[in-house]
Design a protein around this motif. Structure first.
Motif, PDB file in Angstrom:
ATOM      1  N   SER A   1      53.033  37.027  33.048  1.00  8.51           N
ATOM      2  CA  SER A   1      52.412  38.014  33.685  1.00  8.51           C
ATOM      3  C   SER A   1      52.722  37.788  35.338  1.00  8.51           C
ATOM      4  CB  SER A   1      50.897  38.057  33.552  1.00  8.51           C
ATOM      5  OG  SER A   1      50.852  38.147  32.322  1.00  8.51           O
ATOM      6  N   PHE A   2      52.831  36.539  35.567  1.00  8.64           N
ATOM      7  CA  PHE A   2      53.283  36.476  37.082  1.00  8.64           C
ATOM      8  C   PHE A   2      54.249  35.058  36.898  1.00  8.64           C
ATOM      9  CE2 PHE A   2      49.235  38.290  37.469  1.00  8.64           C
ATOM     10  CZ  PHE A   2      49.372  39.521  38.235  1.00  8.64           C
TER      11      PHE A   2
ATOM     12  N   LEU B   1      48.337  40.163  46.165  1.00  9.92           N
ATOM     13  CA  LEU B   1      47.012  40.863  45.931  1.00  9.92           C
ATOM     14  C   LEU B   1      46.021  40.397  45.088  1.00  9.92           C
ATOM     15  CD1 LEU B   1      48.304  44.680  46.089  1.00  9.92           C
ATOM     16  CD2 LEU B   1      47.320  43.297  47.856  1.00  9.92           C
TER      17      LEU B   1
ATOM     18  N   ARG C   1      44.304  37.350  46.396  1.00 10.64           N
ATOM     19  CA  ARG C   1      43.253  37.546  47.168  1.00 10.64           C
ATOM     20  C   ARG C   1      41.945  38.276  46.857  1.00 10.64           C
ATOM     21  NH1 ARG C   1      44.271  40.817  52.771  1.00 10.64           N
ATOM     22  NH2 ARG C   1      42.126  41.491  53.270  1.00 10.64           N
ATOM     23  N   MET C   2      42.486  39.357  45.548  1.00 11.11           N
ATOM     24  CA  MET C   2      41.292  40.020  44.992  1.00 11.11           C
ATOM     25  C   MET C   2      41.503  39.993  43.499  1.00 11.11           C
ATOM     26  SD  MET C   2      41.659  43.653  46.819  1.00 11.11           S
ATOM     27  CE  MET C   2      43.194  44.513  46.537  1.00 11.11           C
ATOM     28  N   PRO C   3      40.965  39.212  42.771  1.00 12.94           N
ATOM     29  CA  PRO C   3      41.323  38.756  41.510  1.00 12.94           C
ATOM     30  C   PRO C   3      40.897  39.805  40.792  1.00 12.94           C
ATOM     31  CG  PRO C   3      39.909  37.016  42.262  1.00 12.94           C
ATOM     32  CD  PRO C   3      39.844  37.897  43.383  1.00 12.94           C
ATOM     33  N   SER C   4      40.044  40.873  41.103  1.00 12.52           N
ATOM     34  CA  SER C   4      39.783  42.201  40.429  1.00 12.52           C
ATOM     35  C   SER C   4      40.721  43.041  40.179  1.00 12.52           C
ATOM     36  CB  SER C   4      38.519  42.860  40.662  1.00 12.52           C
ATOM     37  OG  SER C   4      38.254  42.958  41.977  1.00 12.52           O
TER      38      SER C   4
ATOM     39  N   LEU D   1      43.513  42.297  39.084  1.00 12.91           N
ATOM     40  CA  LEU D   1      44.352  42.053  37.931  1.00 12.91           C
ATOM     41  C   LEU D   1      44.182  43.033  36.989  1.00 12.91           C
ATOM     42  CD1 LEU D   1      45.875  39.842  36.604  1.00 12.91           C
ATOM     43  CD2 LEU D   1      43.546  38.858  35.591  1.00 12.91           C
ATOM     44  N   LEU D   2      43.378  43.764  37.053  1.00 14.68           N
ATOM     45  CA  LEU D   2      43.141  44.793  35.977  1.00 14.68           C
ATOM     46  C   LEU D   2      44.163  45.786  36.054  1.00 14.68           C
ATOM     47  CD1 LEU D   2      39.357  44.877  35.255  1.00 14.68           C
ATOM     48  CD2 LEU D   2      40.926  44.465  33.617  1.00 14.68           C
ATOM     49  N   LEU D   3      44.896  46.024  37.415  1.00 15.65           N
ATOM     50  CA  LEU D   3      45.756  46.979  37.349  1.00 15.65           C
ATOM     51  C   LEU D   3      47.332  46.539  37.000  1.00 15.65           C
ATOM     52  CD1 LEU D   3      44.691  48.363  40.689  1.00 15.65           C
ATOM     53  CD2 LEU D   3      44.883  49.625  38.616  1.00 15.65           C
ATOM     54  N   LEU D   4      47.394  45.333  36.405  1.00 12.87           N
ATOM     55  CA  LEU D   4      48.645  44.644  35.838  1.00 12.87           C
ATOM     56  C   LEU D   4      49.448  45.662  34.982  1.00 12.87           C
ATOM     57  CD1 LEU D   4      50.286  41.996  35.897  1.00 12.87           C
ATOM     58  CD2 LEU D   4      48.764  41.540  33.768  1.00 12.87           C
ATOM     59  N   ARG D   5      50.528  45.705  35.535  1.00 13.58           N
ATOM     60  CA  ARG D   5      51.656  46.682  34.646  1.00 13.58           C
ATOM     61  C   ARG D   5      51.334  48.188  34.940  1.00 13.58           C
ATOM     62  NH1 ARG D   5      54.313  42.958  32.632  1.00 13.58           N
ATOM     63  NH2 ARG D   5      53.680  41.381  31.373  1.00 13.58           N
ATOM     64  N   SER D   6      50.420  48.457  35.996  1.00  5.01           N
ATOM     65  CA  SER D   6      50.098  49.885  36.461  1.00  5.01           C
ATOM     66  C   SER D   6      51.548  50.411  36.834  1.00  5.01           C
ATOM     67  CB  SER D   6      49.168  50.397  37.283  1.00  5.01           C
ATOM     68  OG  SER D   6      49.311  51.173  38.027  1.00  5.01           O
TER      69      SER D   6
ATOM     70  N   LEU E   1      51.814  52.276  39.370  1.00  7.84           N
ATOM     71  CA  LEU E   1      51.673  52.256  40.890  1.00  7.84           C
ATOM     72  C   LEU E   1      52.145  50.957  41.265  1.00  7.84           C
ATOM     73  CD1 LEU E   1      50.415  53.709  43.483  1.00  7.84           C
ATOM     74  CD2 LEU E   1      48.717  52.071  42.819  1.00  7.84           C
TER      75      LEU E   1
ATOM     76  N   LEU F   1      54.960  49.781  43.708  1.00 10.15           N
ATOM     77  CA  LEU F   1      54.524  48.861  45.087  1.00 10.15           C
ATOM     78  C   LEU F   1      55.557  47.710  45.116  1.00 10.15           C
ATOM     79  CD1 LEU F   1      50.837  49.136  45.308  1.00 10.15           C
ATOM     80  CD2 LEU F   1      52.455  50.018  46.758  1.00 10.15           C
TER      81      LEU F   1
END
Lengths: 410, 255
Positions: free
Chosen positions: A318-319, A364, A367-370, A372-377, A379, A383
């Motif tokens: 994932s990363f 990102l 800095r803000m773990p939440s 993570l739910l945007l992974l593979r979006s 957008l 970016l």
């Protein structure tokens, strides 16, 4: 003159008599092990026939071989340490050691070796004991092909194989599961840990504390809290191991803390939440490893310096890399990154443009773990791509100058 | 109703657009699997493709289809038929044609190259997205009187769900950084069917990373499989609600 010779010969007699064989079991010379141990002389072999032996704590204080035939069971009755070895040159082979006691002040074990050297512990099955095999100042001891099974949640305060202040150990082909740490080394040096299978332990599969100049090779660490933790140690060689399925917010395939001059070569890290995390690590070589389908392949803190990461394959993570700094003093070179969208006009196998392994989104999420739910979006994809072209937030000097186009062959 | 569905599907399949859509998906899928080298990489590429292209095509195609068959709908409305039956048949006809295209264009390559849990989730999710956005497109079409407005609304919907919503989510998380955001971020995701579809695939593809996420609520959702149930249920809601709304509007609409 003749007489003198005879006397001298007689004086030597005990050490010249051939090693005796003593048999323990129903219908044998000895009904239980304790009297056989008392009767045995140095170099003797005690054969223990199959059966259940409840003899509390057995102390082996002379160099004998204890050999189980058809796996006799030594039962500690949940109160005692089962086998305590205080003599050198002892061999223990072929037993089922079970129900050892646990105590809050003493470290009770299935088999303990204390202040002795050249002991061999082989082919035993140790279950439901606090510590499985405990080596304390036991130099040049061999622990081979044992199976140690703890019951998680019940006797999880002890380690599978625990080595304290030892040197020259050989831990080979053991299977350890359900303990606190699978294998624990403290102040233990110049040892080899090879081909062990360490699974489902509560904390670490293999744990080094201040243990220098050790090698572990060809082991598998699966589903442990963390596969291997190496702390405050130097000159540790980690080669051709498999680290897998360490899942959780504080779960790592390999946890490195305050260590130096070590090598991580040819290992496979698969499906860990974090494959390798490093704090305060210096002069480390990370070479020819495969990082496959991990959450984070590498988490490198800015306190790490002079490390070299080269020739590794990063596939399907994932990363690939997360960091809280610039990592200026570390070098990434010649790795394969499957996320690199690169080209190779001169067809030499090396991409023509350097690769930036830290993505904007990785920063990102740090800095803000939440997020993570945007992974593979889509957008996030845009970016990241924009950031790779015009780096503004990611560490601008953190690059792999020679990323390769195809995975390194293994 | 079945006969109308049959007729609609036949009508669409006679046209060349769905055929072209199938061809495009096929070429793109085979390309992604063959260029990437690794099947995981192919699936990641395919996920991006599905998340962007399936909603766009479903929205535009369904709206255009509604306006193009407006006369046919008027004709049928003159027959002794429930209006809800009429509209539902249209919607299902379009959605079935689109899912057929997906099954061939995306399903076939996945079956060949990556018949894994992740692959099957991706197929299932793309089918659901087709239904969601066909329903949304019909809702936009029955609300807007002329074609330009309808298609415009559909395009806006696509832009919002595909890109803008995630941007706003990221911005909201950024602003509210200091607060515990588990529930908020899950709620924000639920407001976007594309996000739900993406999370359903993530639960297979990036489970190692997601398990590394600190937070009891996520643990609960991920560890027990209730995450899949939750996302799939909300996604089903995203089909049902626009469908019901479109029918409700259509029944009161002055044709």
């Amino acid at each position: 003159m003749h007489r003198l010779r005879l006397i001298a010969l007689l004086g030597l007699a005990p050490s010249l008599t051939p090693a005796a064989e003593l048999h323990v079991g129903a219908g044998q010379t000895f009904a239980s092990i304790r009297p056989a141990l008392a009767a045995a002389r140095a170099g003797d072999t005690i054969f223990v026939h199959s059966g259940l032996y409840r003899e509390g704590n057995l102390l082996v204080g002379k160099p004998v071989a204890l050999v189980g035939l058809d796996r006799p069971r030594l039962d500690g009755g949940a109160t005692a340490e089962v086998l305590t070895i205080t003599a050198s040159q002892v061999t223990v082979r072929g037993f089922a050691v079970q129900n050892g006691g646990a105590a809050s002040l003493a470290d009770l074990a299935g088999i303990k070796v204390h202040h002795a050297s050249h002991v061999t512990i082989e082919d035993n099955r140790i279950s439901n004991c606090s510590f499985g095999i405990y080596l304390s100042k036991a130099h040049d001891t061999v622990v081979r092909s044992n199976e140690i099974v703890g019951i998680p949640g019940q006797n999880n305060e002890g380690n599978g194989i625990h080595a304290w202040s030892c040197a020259g150990l050989e831990l080979d082909r053991n299977r350890v599961s359900g303990q606190r740490d699978g294998i624990y080394l403290e102040f233990t040096t110049d040892s080899a840990i090879t081909r062990n299978l360490v699974t489902d332990n509560l904390r670490y599969g293999l744990h080094f504390m201040s243990s220098h100049r050790n090698t572990y090779r060809g082991n598998s660490f699966l589903c442990n809290g963390a596969g291997v933790a190496v702390m405050y140690s130097h000159e540790v060689r980690m080669e051709a191991n498999l680290f897998g399925r360490s899942w959780g917010s504080a779960a790592y395939g390999l946890l490195l803390k305050d260590m130096a001059d070590s090598q991580i070569v040819g290992n496979t890290f698969e499906s860990n939440s974090t494959a390798v995390t490093m704090q305060g690590v210096t002069r480390m070589t990370v070479e020819r490893n495969l990082f496959r389908e991990n959450g984070w392949a590498l988490q490198v803190q800015s306190s790490c310096t002079d490390n070299v990461f080269s020739g590794n394959n990063f596939v399907g993570n994932s990363f690939d890399l997360a960091t809280n700094g610039q990592l200026d003093l570390n070098r990434f070179d010649g790795n394969y990154w499957d996320k690199a969208e690169n080209f190779d006009l001169n067809r030499d196998g090396v991409a023509d443009v350097p690769y930036r392994p830290v993505s904007l989104f990785a920063m990102l999420v740090e800095r803000m773990p939440s997020a993570l739910l945007l992974l593979r979006s889509p957008l996030v994809h845009f970016l990241d791509r924009a950031e790779r072209i015009f780096p503004s937030l990611t560490p601008d000097r953190l690059i792999d100058p020679h990323p390769v186009m195809r995975p390194h062959p293994r | 109703m079945l006969r109308i569905v049959q007729y609609v599907v036949g009508d669409i399949l006679r046209g060349k657009i769905v055929l072209g859509y199938t061809g495009f998906l096929l070429v793109a899928s085979f390309g992604l699997f063959n260029l990437g080298g690794d099947t995981t990489k192919g699936l990641i590429g395919l996920l991006s493709l599905v998340l962007l292209v399936v909603p766009l095509v479903s929205l535009v195609f369904a709206t255009v289809h509604f306006y193009n068959s407006y006369e046919f709908i008027e004709l049928l409305a003159a027959q002794p038929l429930h209006r809800s039956t009429l509209l539902l048949a249209q919607i299902f006809g379009v959605a079935l044609a689109l899912t057929a295209a997906l099954l061939v264009g995306v399903g076939l390559p996945i079956m060949l190259y990556a018949p894994t849990a992740t692959g099957f989730t991706l197929i299932a999710v793309s089918l659901m997205l087709s239904f969601v956005f066909t329903a949304l497109a019909f809702l936009a079409a029955v609300l807007a009187r002329d074609k330009a407005r309808g298609v415009g609304a559909a395009l806006l919907l696509w832009f919002y769900f595909a890109l803008l919503h995630d941007g706003l989510t990221l911005y909201a998380l950024f602003l509210l950084e200091d607060f515990p955001l588990e529930g908020v971020s899950l709620g924000l995701l639920s407001l976007n069917p594309i996000d739900l579809a993406r999370v359903l695939v993530l639960l297979q593809m990036d489970v190692s990373a997601l398990m590394g996420y600190t937070g009891a609520m996520m643990k609960e959702l991920l560890g027990t499989g209730s995450g899949v149930a939750f996302a799939a249920a909300v996604l089903a809601g995203w089909i049902a609600v626009p469908l019901a709304a479109a029918v409700w509007v259509f029944r009161r609409k002055d044709l």
